[in-house]
Design an enzyme around this catalytic site. Structure first.
Site, PDB file in Angstrom:
ATOM      1  N   HIS A  32      18.220 -28.876 -20.325  1.00  0.00           N
ATOM      2  CA  HIS A  32      19.334 -28.750 -21.271  1.00  0.00           C
ATOM      3  C   HIS A  32      20.187 -27.550 -20.861  1.00  0.00           C
ATOM      4  O   HIS A  32      19.666 -26.452 -20.648  1.00  0.00           O
ATOM      5  CB  HIS A  32      18.766 -28.571 -22.673  1.00  0.00           C
ATOM      6  N   HIS A  65      25.361 -29.456 -22.848  1.00  0.00           N
ATOM      7  CA  HIS A  65      25.751 -29.305 -24.256  1.00  0.00           C
ATOM      8  C   HIS A  65      26.917 -28.320 -24.310  1.00  0.00           C
ATOM      9  O   HIS A  65      26.725 -27.109 -24.161  1.00  0.00           O
ATOM     10  CB  HIS A  65      24.535 -28.784 -25.046  1.00  0.00           C
ATOM     11  N   GLY A 141      25.019 -21.308 -30.856  1.00  0.00           N
ATOM     12  CA  GLY A 141      25.483 -20.005 -30.404  1.00  0.00           C
ATOM     13  C   GLY A 141      24.415 -19.105 -29.807  1.00  0.00           C
ATOM     14  O   GLY A 141      24.703 -18.319 -28.921  1.00  0.00           O
ATOM     15  N   PHE A 142      23.200 -19.241 -30.305  1.00  0.00           N
ATOM     16  CA  PHE A 142      22.145 -18.335 -29.834  1.00  0.00           C
ATOM     17  C   PHE A 142      20.799 -19.055 -29.765  1.00  0.00           C
ATOM     18  O   PHE A 142      20.499 -19.873 -30.631  1.00  0.00           O
ATOM     19  CB  PHE A 142      22.004 -17.130 -30.779  1.00  0.00           C
ATOM     20  N   GLY A 143      20.019 -18.690 -28.771  1.00  0.00           N
ATOM     21  CA  GLY A 143      18.636 -19.137 -28.725  1.00  0.00           C
ATOM     22  C   GLY A 143      17.805 -18.295 -29.679  1.00  0.00           C
ATOM     23  O   GLY A 143      18.268 -17.277 -30.199  1.00  0.00           O
ATOM     24  N   GLY A 144      16.583 -18.729 -29.922  1.00  0.00           N
ATOM     25  CA  GLY A 144      15.632 -17.917 -30.665  1.00  0.00           C
ATOM     26  C   GLY A 144      15.827 -17.875 -32.167  1.00  0.00           C
ATOM     27  O   GLY A 144      15.257 -17.006 -32.834  1.00  0.00           O
ATOM     28  N   GLY A 175      17.331 -26.497 -31.445  1.00  0.00           N
ATOM     29  CA  GLY A 175      17.312 -25.222 -32.152  1.00  0.00           C
ATOM     30  C   GLY A 175      16.021 -24.997 -32.918  1.00  0.00           C
ATOM     31  O   GLY A 175      15.678 -25.778 -33.806  1.00  0.00           O
ATOM     32  N   GLY A 176      15.293 -23.968 -32.549  1.00  0.00           N
ATOM     33  CA  GLY A 176      14.080 -23.618 -33.286  1.00  0.00           C
ATOM     34  C   GLY A 176      12.941 -24.601 -33.110  1.00  0.00           C
ATOM     35  O   GLY A 176      12.016 -24.636 -33.927  1.00  0.00           O
ATOM     36  N   SER A 197      13.537 -20.822 -26.250  1.00  0.00           N
ATOM     37  CA  SER A 197      12.610 -19.689 -26.306  1.00  0.00           C
ATOM     38  C   SER A 197      11.153 -20.133 -26.363  1.00  0.00           C
ATOM     39  O   SER A 197      10.289 -19.466 -25.801  1.00  0.00           O
ATOM     40  CB  SER A 197      12.965 -18.784 -27.487  1.00  0.00           C
TER      41      SER A 197
HETATM   42  C1  DX5 Z   1      21.863 -22.911 -29.304  1.00  0.00           C
HETATM   43  C2  DX5 Z   1      21.637 -23.824 -28.123  1.00  0.00           C
HETATM   44  C3  DX5 Z   1      20.227 -24.215 -27.964  1.00  0.00           C
HETATM   45  C4  DX5 Z   1      19.301 -23.067 -27.689  1.00  0.00           C
HETATM   46  C5  DX5 Z   1      17.980 -23.401 -28.282  1.00  0.00           C
HETATM   47  O1  DX5 Z   1      23.199 -22.757 -29.523  1.00  0.00           O
HETATM   48  O2  DX5 Z   1      22.395 -25.009 -28.267  1.00  0.00           O
HETATM   49  O3  DX5 Z   1      20.075 -25.209 -26.961  1.00  0.00           O
HETATM   50  O4  DX5 Z   1      19.143 -22.781 -26.329  1.00  0.00           O
HETATM   51  O5  DX5 Z   1      17.171 -22.285 -28.217  1.00  0.00           O
HETATM   52  P1  DX5 Z   1      15.833 -22.172 -29.066  1.00  0.00           P
HETATM   53  O6  DX5 Z   1      14.957 -23.293 -28.610  1.00  0.00           O
HETATM   54  O7  DX5 Z   1      15.323 -20.826 -28.668  1.00  0.00           O
HETATM   55  O8  DX5 Z   1      16.188 -22.273 -30.501  1.00  0.00           O
HETATM   56 ZN    ZN Z   2      21.940 -26.755 -26.854  1.00  0.00          ZN
END
Ligand code: DX5
Ligand code: ZN
Length: 214
Positions: A32, A65, A141-144, A175-176, A197
C-alpha cells in the site's frame, strides 16, 4: 477474499530495499502506497521519485492511495509509474467518474476512498463502477492512529450492498488495523486490510502479516 497490504508509509526509508525484500518474502499480497500532498491532508509523504525504487525492489502489486486534491492531474502519471491500482478520495473531487475512466483507460484497477466523516451511502452509486472501495478507519494523514470502531457497521453495510447486487467490488480498510482486530474485520466483510505501524513496528513483521491473514 483475505488480503493484506502493508503500508510503506511506516517503512524505514533509509533501508527501503531491505524492508521491501521483507515484504517480498512475506505473505503480504500488495504494498500500500500512501501519497499525501499537505493540502487534502495535513501531512506530506512522498511522490513520484519513490515509485521507481518501489517498483524496482517490490515484487508485490503497488496499491496507490492518493490523499491529494486534484487527483485528475496525477492519476495517469501514477499509472505510468507502475501502480497496480490507483485510488483517490470521493470528497476530493466534484465528479469521480471521468477520473475513474482515466485510470481504467490505462489498464489499472480503480478505487474510491472516503474518510470517516463522509457518509458511507455516498459510495453506493459507484459500487458497480470501481474495482474497490476503501473505507478509512482513521482520518487520512498519519500512520499509527487508533482504529475507529464505527467502521465495523460501515463494512457490514457495504458488504451487504455488494452481495445483494452480485458485484465483485473489493472492500479495503485502512487505519489502525493490527493482528488483534484483523479477523473481526474480515468477518465483517472486508477483503483487503492495510496495516502500516502494526507491520513495520512489529519485532517480527512477517509473523505479524501471517497472523493477520489467519
Ligand atoms: C493514513 C494512511 C494509512 C496509514 C495506515 O492516512 O492512509 O495507509 O499508513 O497506518 P496504520 O496502519 O499505522 O494506521
Ligand atoms: Zn492508505
Amino acid at each position: 477474499m483475505k488480503l493484506i497490504a502493508p503500508s510503506v508509509l511506516s517503512a524505514d526509508f533509509g533501508h527501503l530495499e531491505r524492508d521491501l525484500q521483507m515484504i517480498n518474502r512475506s505473505e503480504a499480497d500488495w504494498l500500500h502506497v500512501d501519497v499525501m500532498d499537505g493540502t487534502f491532508v495535513p501531512n506530506i509523504s512522498f511522490g513520484f521519485p519513490l515509485m521507481e525504487p518501489m517498483r524496482k525492489y517490490c515484487t508485490k502489486p503497488l496499491d496507490v492511495h492518493l490523499m491529494i486534491v486534484h487527483p485528475e492531474k496525477y492519476v495517469e502519471r501514477f499509472c505510468d509509474a507502475g501502480a497496480w491500482s490507483v485510488g483517490f478520495h470521493l470528497e476530493a473531487v466534484d465528479d469521480p467518474l471521468p477520473i475513474l475512466d482515466m485510470i481504467r483507460a490505462k489498464g489499472v484497477r480503480t478505487c474510491l476512498t472516503i474518510n470517516p466523516d463522509i457518509a458511507v451511502e455516498r459510495l453506493v452509486p459507484y459500487l458497480d463502477k470501481v474495482d474497490m472501495v476503501l473505507l478509512m478507519s482513521v482520518f487520512a494523514g498519519f500512520g499509527g492512529q487508533k482504529f475507529i470502531p464505527e467502521t465495523m457497521d460501515k463494512i457490514r453495510f457495504i458488504r451487504e450492498e455488494i452481495d445483494r447486487r452480485g458485484l465483485q467490488t473489493l472492500i479495503e480498510i485502512d487505519g489502525g488495523v493490527n493482528a488483534e482486530n484483523a479477523s473481526e474485520l474480515f468477518r465483517a466483510g472486508a477483503d483487503v486490510l492495510v496495516a502500516g505501524s502494526a507491520v513495520f513496528g512489529s519485532p517480527d513483521p512477517e509473523k505479524t502479516i501471517r497472523e493477520m491473514k489467519q
